[in-house]
Design an enzyme around this catalytic site. Structure first.
Site, PDB file in Angstrom:
ATOM      1  N   GLU A 141     -67.117 100.227 -47.633  1.00 42.00           N
ATOM      2  CA  GLU A 141     -65.876 101.009 -47.515  1.00 42.00           C
ATOM      3  C   GLU A 141     -64.642 100.153 -47.241  1.00 42.00           C
ATOM      4  O   GLU A 141     -64.012 100.277 -46.182  1.00 42.00           O
ATOM      5  CB  GLU A 141     -66.041 102.076 -46.422  1.00 42.00           C
ATOM      6  CG  GLU A 141     -67.161 103.058 -46.692  1.00 42.00           C
ATOM      7  CD  GLU A 141     -67.313 104.118 -45.608  1.00 42.00           C
ATOM      8  OE1 GLU A 141     -66.543 104.121 -44.652  1.00 42.00           O
ATOM      9  OE2 GLU A 141     -68.228 104.949 -45.745  1.00 42.00           O
ATOM     10  N   GLU A 187     -74.195 106.490 -48.724  1.00 45.74           N
ATOM     11  CA  GLU A 187     -74.048 107.269 -47.482  1.00 45.74           C
ATOM     12  C   GLU A 187     -73.693 108.701 -47.824  1.00 45.74           C
ATOM     13  O   GLU A 187     -72.813 108.957 -48.648  1.00 45.74           O
ATOM     14  CB  GLU A 187     -72.890 106.736 -46.607  1.00 45.74           C
ATOM     15  CG  GLU A 187     -73.203 105.518 -45.817  1.00 45.74           C
ATOM     16  CD  GLU A 187     -72.036 105.081 -44.931  1.00 45.74           C
ATOM     17  OE1 GLU A 187     -71.236 105.939 -44.497  1.00 45.74           O
ATOM     18  OE2 GLU A 187     -71.934 103.869 -44.691  1.00 45.74           O
TER      19      GLU A 187
HETATM   20  O1  IFM Z   1     -70.362 105.957 -39.388  1.00 47.54           O
HETATM   21  C1  IFM Z   1     -69.629 105.795 -40.547  1.00 47.54           C
HETATM   22  C2  IFM Z   1     -70.097 104.591 -41.324  1.00 47.54           C
HETATM   23  O2  IFM Z   1     -70.045 103.431 -40.563  1.00 47.54           O
HETATM   24  C3  IFM Z   1     -69.222 104.375 -42.538  1.00 47.54           C
HETATM   25  N1  IFM Z   1     -69.115 105.588 -43.301  1.00 47.54           N
HETATM   26  C4  IFM Z   1     -68.808 106.816 -42.639  1.00 47.54           C
HETATM   27  C5  IFM Z   1     -69.738 107.003 -41.447  1.00 47.54           C
HETATM   28  C6  IFM Z   1     -69.398 108.308 -40.713  1.00 47.54           C
HETATM   29  O3  IFM Z   1     -68.096 108.278 -40.257  1.00 47.54           O
END
Ligand code: IFM
Length: 453
Positions: free
Chosen positions: A166, A359
């Protein structure tokens, strides 16, 4: 919902990140990270929480891998902590840092769990932050040196790599809103340079992984683009959503073209190039940034909604979610279409070989009931609906290879500390006891049957 059958080869996994679970923040020679620094700055993290101990995974990794095995995970996405491996950011490698990941990777592999490794999930050595962090192009080259050490050491066992997690969060939350480490509020010009330096780090990472891997491997990144879904299934709304997804706001580095155009086309949008805030870059750097990838990982939790709007020259109008729309405790509006459109517009616009959801998941108020269980029906519903949206992608012919649920276990949710529980495993932070939530048991069945019911 009718039963949805997933391909045999589909990679079912779960994800975590070093700073969010490891703890042991000063153990075995680990250096201070930008997040250690922010955590220890009063008033920055909810409840004064820190990642000092987190889930104590550094010491409990065996138990955690045993739980992964119990759930039946095919793959596990983890990140390596740069300050654990090169404590000062550059220079001397810490052998004990490498040892930890040796132990963890060996444990995963002996349990037939494929490691997917992210080289950077936000924990930058503080020593580099002191030298301007991602505002400084040198950080991208320091990252490449760190990547080289990691790849040289682990590529006999790791064949799935992600350069960054990210990048838009590192840039926007770290250097613009200041919610994340290093907690700064920089100008638009500096922000564009941060974007470029991160992209350069990514490109150098790809080159380094390919150059030093001992085995044939897959290289990608975990990215969180701005995701837009149409209000209805009408062709006009879908076209409007695509326009909104591709919209460039020169003052907003969450805009997709800032990231995707350099990564997939090797060029910043003309408007960026003509603007007074154009970053400093060379044509050679743009070539590095746009090196071909084997896959794109998408991290997605929600979506903005738009409809067509003839009166707006941009062609779309943002539709706010109704006040009572279901949300997670992060205050994120639940919309399973984020999965479908998160891939569709990308696949239609750029040549991308393969996608993973690196994710997706949800934070809810989980409680341990008298039976010593966590009945997290809301999370099961969330996952079921998002898996169904992923199934729709596969049915429509998009190359979606796998899905990593965020997160394997409740963990340190950055500026929100331990207030948010994303895990399919419950973490009792006082005792470090783990409890498989109902969602973990449900996921176990999904993985075993390859079906979502
Ligand atoms: O916890 C985070 C992760 O580190 C990166 N993506 C979003 C998740 C939830 O906020």
């Amino acid at each position: 919902m009718k039963t949805l059958k997933f391909p045999k080869s589909f990679v079912w996994g779960a994800a975590t990140a070093s700073h969010q679970i490891e703890g042991a923040w000063q153990e075995d020679g680990k250096g201070e990270s930008n997040w250690d620094r922010l955590n220890h700055t009063p008033g920055k993290i909810e409840n004064g929480d820190t990642g000092d101990v987190a889930c104590d995974h550094y010491h409990r990794y065996k138990e955690d891998v045993a739980l992964m095995k119990h759930i039946g995970l095919k793959a596990y996405r983890l990140s390596t902590a740069w300050p654990r491996i090169i404590p000062n950011g550059t220079g001397k490698v810490n052998p004990k840092g490498l040892d930890f990941y040796d132990r963890l990777l060996d444990e995963l592999l002996s349990n037939n769990i494929i490691p997917f490794v992210t080289l950077y999930h936000w924990d930058l050595p503080q020593k580099l932050e002191d030298k301007l962090g991602w505002r400084n192009k040198d950080t991208a080259y320091a990252y490449a040196d760190y990547a080289k050490e990691v790849v040289k050491h682990f590529s006999d066992r790791v064949t799935n790599w992600m350069t960054f997690n990210e990048m838009p969060c590192s840039a926007n939350l770290g250097y613009k809103s200041g919610e994340h480490a290093p907690g700064l509020k920089e100008s638009n010009k500096i922000m564009n340079q941060v974007v470029h330096n991160l992209l350069l780090g990514h490109g150098l990472g790809v080159k380094t992984i390919r150059g030093y891997s001992k085995k044939k491997c897959d290289v990608g990144l975990a990215h969180n683009g701005a995701v837009v879904a149409p209000q209805t299934n009408s062709p006009a709304d879908i076209a409007a959503a695509k326009k909104a997804w591709a919209y460039l706001d020169l003052q907003n580095q969450w805009s997709n073209p800032f990231w995707f155009e350099p990564m997939f086309k090797g060029k910043y949008p003309d408007a960026v190039l003509k603007s007074k805030d154009v970053p400093s870059f060379t044509p050679a750097e743009m070539k590095i940034i746009s090196a071909p990838l084997d896959f794109l990982g998408i991290n997605v939790y929600s979506a903005g909604v738009v409809c067509a709007d003839k009166n707006n020259p941009a062609g779309f109008k943002k539709i706010p979610y109704p006040k009572k729309h279901p949300k997670t405790t992060m205050n994120w509006d639940i919309n399973p279409d984020c999965i479908y459109y998160g891939v569709k517009f990308l696949a239609e616009t750029y040549k991308i070989k393969k996608f993973y959801f690196t994710e997706n998941g949800a934070a809810f108020k989980d409680i341990v009931t008298k039976d010593n269980r966590v009945h997290d029906k809301a999370r099961i519903d969330y996952l079921r609906n998002h898996f169904a949206s992923a199934h729709r992608l596969i049915k429509d012919g998009f190359n979606l290879a796998g899905y990593f649920v965020w997160s394997l276990m409740d963990n340190f949710e950055w500026q929100k500390g331990y207030s948010q529980r994303f895990g399919i495993i419950y973490t009792d932070y006082k005792t470090q006891k783990r409890i498989l939530k109902d969602s973990a048991l449900w996921y176990k069945e999904v993985i075993k049957s390859k079906e979502v019911k």
